[in-house]
Design an enzyme around this catalytic site. Structure first.
Site, mmCIF file in Angstrom:
data_model
loop_
_atom_site.group_PDB
_atom_site.id
_atom_site.type_symbol
_atom_site.label_atom_id
_atom_site.label_comp_id
_atom_site.label_asym_id
_atom_site.label_seq_id
_atom_site.Cartn_x
_atom_site.Cartn_y
_atom_site.Cartn_z
ATOM 1 N N ILE A 70 -2.940 -6.245 -22.783
ATOM 2 C CA ILE A 70 -1.975 -7.353 -22.772
ATOM 3 C C ILE A 70 -0.666 -6.842 -23.357
ATOM 4 C CG2 ILE A 70 -1.428 -9.671 -23.599
ATOM 5 C CD1 ILE A 70 -3.901 -9.782 -21.890
ATOM 6 N N THR B 85 6.929 -5.240 -36.068
ATOM 7 C CA THR B 85 7.690 -4.096 -35.560
ATOM 8 C C THR B 85 8.911 -3.826 -36.441
ATOM 9 O OG1 THR B 85 7.002 -4.760 -33.360
ATOM 10 C CG2 THR B 85 8.780 -3.153 -33.484
ATOM 11 N N LEU C 193 -4.578 -6.757 -27.337
ATOM 12 C CA LEU C 193 -3.136 -6.828 -27.629
ATOM 13 C C LEU C 193 -2.751 -5.859 -28.746
ATOM 14 C CD1 LEU C 193 -0.480 -8.991 -27.239
ATOM 15 C CD2 LEU C 193 -1.041 -9.240 -29.651
ATOM 16 N N CYS D 227 12.085 -2.185 -9.957
ATOM 17 C CA CYS D 227 10.961 -1.227 -9.919
ATOM 18 C C CYS D 227 9.763 -1.860 -9.193
ATOM 19 C CB CYS D 227 10.578 -0.784 -11.333
ATOM 20 S SG CYS D 227 9.667 -2.025 -12.268
ATOM 21 N N CYS E 260 14.086 -4.533 -15.209
ATOM 22 C CA CYS E 260 15.130 -3.969 -14.342
ATOM 23 C C CYS E 260 15.319 -4.759 -13.050
ATOM 24 C CB CYS E 260 14.821 -2.511 -14.027
ATOM 25 S SG CYS E 260 13.481 -2.258 -12.834
ATOM 26 N N CYS F 270 9.304 -9.599 -37.431
ATOM 27 C CA CYS F 270 8.097 -9.171 -36.715
ATOM 28 C C CYS F 270 7.526 -7.931 -37.402
ATOM 29 C CB CYS F 270 8.492 -8.834 -35.278
ATOM 30 S SG CYS F 270 7.216 -7.990 -34.334
ATOM 31 N N HIS G 195 7.868 -1.837 -39.338
ATOM 32 C CA HIS G 195 7.700 -0.408 -38.990
ATOM 33 C C HIS G 195 9.057 0.299 -38.967
ATOM 34 C CE1 HIS G 195 3.455 -0.589 -38.194
ATOM 35 N NE2 HIS G 195 3.602 -1.587 -37.357
HETATM 36 P P1 NAD Z 1 -0.445 -7.362 -38.243
HETATM 37 O O1 NAD Z 1 -0.437 -5.917 -38.535
HETATM 38 O O2 NAD Z 1 0.260 -8.313 -39.159
HETATM 39 O O3 NAD Z 1 -1.950 -7.883 -38.116
HETATM 40 C C1 NAD Z 1 -3.059 -7.064 -37.956
HETATM 41 C C2 NAD Z 1 -4.161 -7.625 -38.862
HETATM 42 O O4 NAD Z 1 -5.361 -6.903 -38.633
HETATM 43 C C3 NAD Z 1 -3.836 -7.479 -40.353
HETATM 44 O O5 NAD Z 1 -3.886 -8.752 -40.986
HETATM 45 C C4 NAD Z 1 -4.932 -6.544 -40.871
HETATM 46 O O6 NAD Z 1 -5.334 -6.827 -42.194
HETATM 47 C C5 NAD Z 1 -6.051 -6.816 -39.857
HETATM 48 N N1 NAD Z 1 -7.074 -5.760 -39.821
HETATM 49 C C6 NAD Z 1 -6.939 -4.434 -40.082
HETATM 50 N N2 NAD Z 1 -8.126 -3.810 -39.988
HETATM 51 C C7 NAD Z 1 -9.030 -4.755 -39.624
HETATM 52 C C8 NAD Z 1 -10.424 -4.717 -39.354
HETATM 53 N N3 NAD Z 1 -11.130 -3.585 -39.419
HETATM 54 N N4 NAD Z 1 -11.027 -5.874 -39.010
HETATM 55 C C9 NAD Z 1 -10.341 -7.033 -38.924
HETATM 56 N N5 NAD Z 1 -9.016 -7.117 -39.185
HETATM 57 C C10 NAD Z 1 -8.365 -6.004 -39.519
HETATM 58 O O7 NAD Z 1 0.104 -7.504 -36.775
HETATM 59 P P2 NAD Z 1 0.619 -8.722 -35.866
HETATM 60 O O8 NAD Z 1 2.093 -8.813 -35.990
HETATM 61 O O9 NAD Z 1 -0.199 -9.941 -36.045
HETATM 62 O O10 NAD Z 1 0.302 -8.056 -34.452
HETATM 63 C C11 NAD Z 1 -1.032 -7.805 -34.091
HETATM 64 C C12 NAD Z 1 -1.183 -6.494 -33.325
HETATM 65 O O11 NAD Z 1 -0.569 -6.641 -32.042
HETATM 66 C C13 NAD Z 1 -0.511 -5.288 -33.958
HETATM 67 O O12 NAD Z 1 -1.316 -4.148 -33.694
HETATM 68 C C14 NAD Z 1 0.801 -5.188 -33.203
HETATM 69 O O13 NAD Z 1 1.306 -3.861 -33.203
HETATM 70 C C15 NAD Z 1 0.365 -5.598 -31.826
HETATM 71 N N6 NAD Z 1 1.388 -6.169 -30.951
HETATM 72 C C16 NAD Z 1 1.207 -5.945 -29.631
HETATM 73 C C17 NAD Z 1 2.079 -6.502 -28.716
HETATM 74 C C18 NAD Z 1 1.854 -6.276 -27.259
HETATM 75 O O14 NAD Z 1 2.718 -6.689 -26.477
HETATM 76 N N7 NAD Z 1 0.754 -5.650 -26.875
HETATM 77 C C19 NAD Z 1 3.152 -7.293 -29.147
HETATM 78 C C20 NAD Z 1 3.287 -7.536 -30.520
HETATM 79 C C21 NAD Z 1 2.387 -6.970 -31.412
HETATM 80 ZN ZN ZN Z 2 11.340 -3.177 -13.424
#
Ligand code: NAD
Ligand code: ZN
Length: 351
Positions: free
Chosen positions: A291, A44, A266, A100, A97, A42, A47
């Protein structure tokens, strides 16, 4: 059974990961031990590998990474009745948990005490992983094994797409990383009309086309908002699915949203994002929703139904497959934004 296993672990507060020997997890009465067949990397994990500011604040080494996987149940604790050894499973890796306020309201995905397996405790980049039985998701044998390994991010996509009306709707997906790409396929499968996608990375724009996007735009080279407005008779899209976390993409997404539309966010920005709330939210009467994760377990039910119906072709997403010990190649490839999903095999490559 051996007392130790191979695992991909963060051993120190710093860059990198190491392939280590670790004890096989000891399960409690309500836990399940799963032999991991296929795991997937992933964003993450990238990172954490790179040890960015977020990781430094969150990760407490030593810990085994990995939260996207499927496998076969090896053994179960004495209180477990709904799962048995031999079951083919994946799991919801957000552990809630149960007591909560939100858990009591049936909103476990936003539990106040959420812990994530593979982040806060040992995860699935290992021969075995320990999971609470209540988090196990039994997989229908009709679901291909490689799809079973990416249900966590697919669930993020399904949760986002189905958080509002989708059939017959025009949609904009901003950001075509793995989750944005999956969202395109899910939106199409659920009957959306025109799906627009924006993405700055050329490889990923090509993948967005393969996943079924109708109009794929590079916002760094053209005025994506003007193009979307022109293609929708000046109205804008019914739904914005924000999948980049990039401030510019978020702002453009709101500009391209029609009055009365919904914005489902998201992507996770690393900084505060200025928005024109007056013109882009209030006067538009827009619905804005955050989300997080997957609904427990409504999203899993919807995702399984879509997969069983054969409605989702996710094949274009899959890139290399490597044994777990070859993780360095996989992480390097993903850091370059070249690959979609890379699968890792902790218990030997599939035949
Ligand atoms: P990723 O970093 O692989 O994808 C993000 C994409 O956005 C990349 O391909 C990047 O080139 C593109 N991008 C960057 N700047 C842009 C712009 N100005 N216009 C258009 N596209 C642009 O991430 P992923 O694994 O596909 O996850 C997507 C996002 O969701 C990430 O920010 C991640 O941290 C987040 N995420 C959130 C949750 C949640 O529960 N809310 C869960 C998983 C991931
Ligand atoms: Zn809880």
């Amino acid at each position: 059974m051996a007392a130790t296993m191979k695992a991909l672990r963060k051993m120190n507060a710093g860059r990198g990961l190491s392939f280590e020997s670790a004890p096989v997890p000891v399960i409690g009465a309500a836990d399940v031990l799963v032999r991991v067949k296929t795991a997937s990397i992933c964003g993450t994990d990238l990172h954490i590998y790179g040890w960015d500011r977020w990781s430094q604040g969150r990760i407490k080494p030593p810990v085994t990474l990995g939260h996207e996987f499927c496998g076969v149940v090896e053994r179960v604790g004495q209180e477990v009745t709904a799962v048995e050894s031999g079951d083919f499973v994946s799991a919801e890796m957000h552990v809630n948990c149960g007591h909560c306020h939100q858990c009591r309201l049936g909103e476990a995905h936003i539990c106040q005490n959420l812990r994530i397996i593979g982040i806060d405790q040992d995860g699935a980049f290992a021969e075995f992983v320990k999971i609470p039985a209540s988090n196990i998701w039994k997989l229908d044998p009709a679901i291909p094994e490689h799809y079973g390994a990416i249900l966590d991010p697919l669930g993020n996509a399904v949760h986002t797409v189905l958080a509002g009306p989708i059939a017959g709707q025009t949609v904009l997906v901003t950001g075509c990383g793995p989750i944005g790409l999956m969202s395109i396929a899910v939106a199409k499968a659920c009957g959306s009309s025109t799906v627009f996608a924006t993405e700055t990375n050329e490889n990923r724009r090509a993948m967005a086309k393969k996943m079924g996007a109708d109009v794929v735009l590079n916002p760094a080279a053209e005025d994506a908002v003007a193009r979307i407005l022109a293609d929708t008779n000046g109205t804008g899209v019914d739904a914005l699915l924000e999948m980049s976390g990039n401030p510019t993409a978020i702002q453009q997404g709101f500009k391209a949203l029609r009055a009365g539309g919904r914005a489902s966010l998201l992507g996770i920005p690393t900084e505060n994002v200025p928005l024109d709330l007056v013109n882009d939210v209030i006067f538009k009467g827009a619905t804005v929703q955050g989300i997080y994760g997957r609904r427990m377990y409504g999203t899993w039910v919807q995702m399984t139904a879509l997969l069983k119906a054969g409605r989702l072709n996710l094949e274009p997403l899959f890139g290399e497959r490597e044994p777990l010990e070859k993780f360095e190649n996989a992480f390097l490839k993903l850091q370059g934004g070249l690959a979609g999903k890379i699968l890792l095999y902790p218990n030997g490559m599939p035949r």
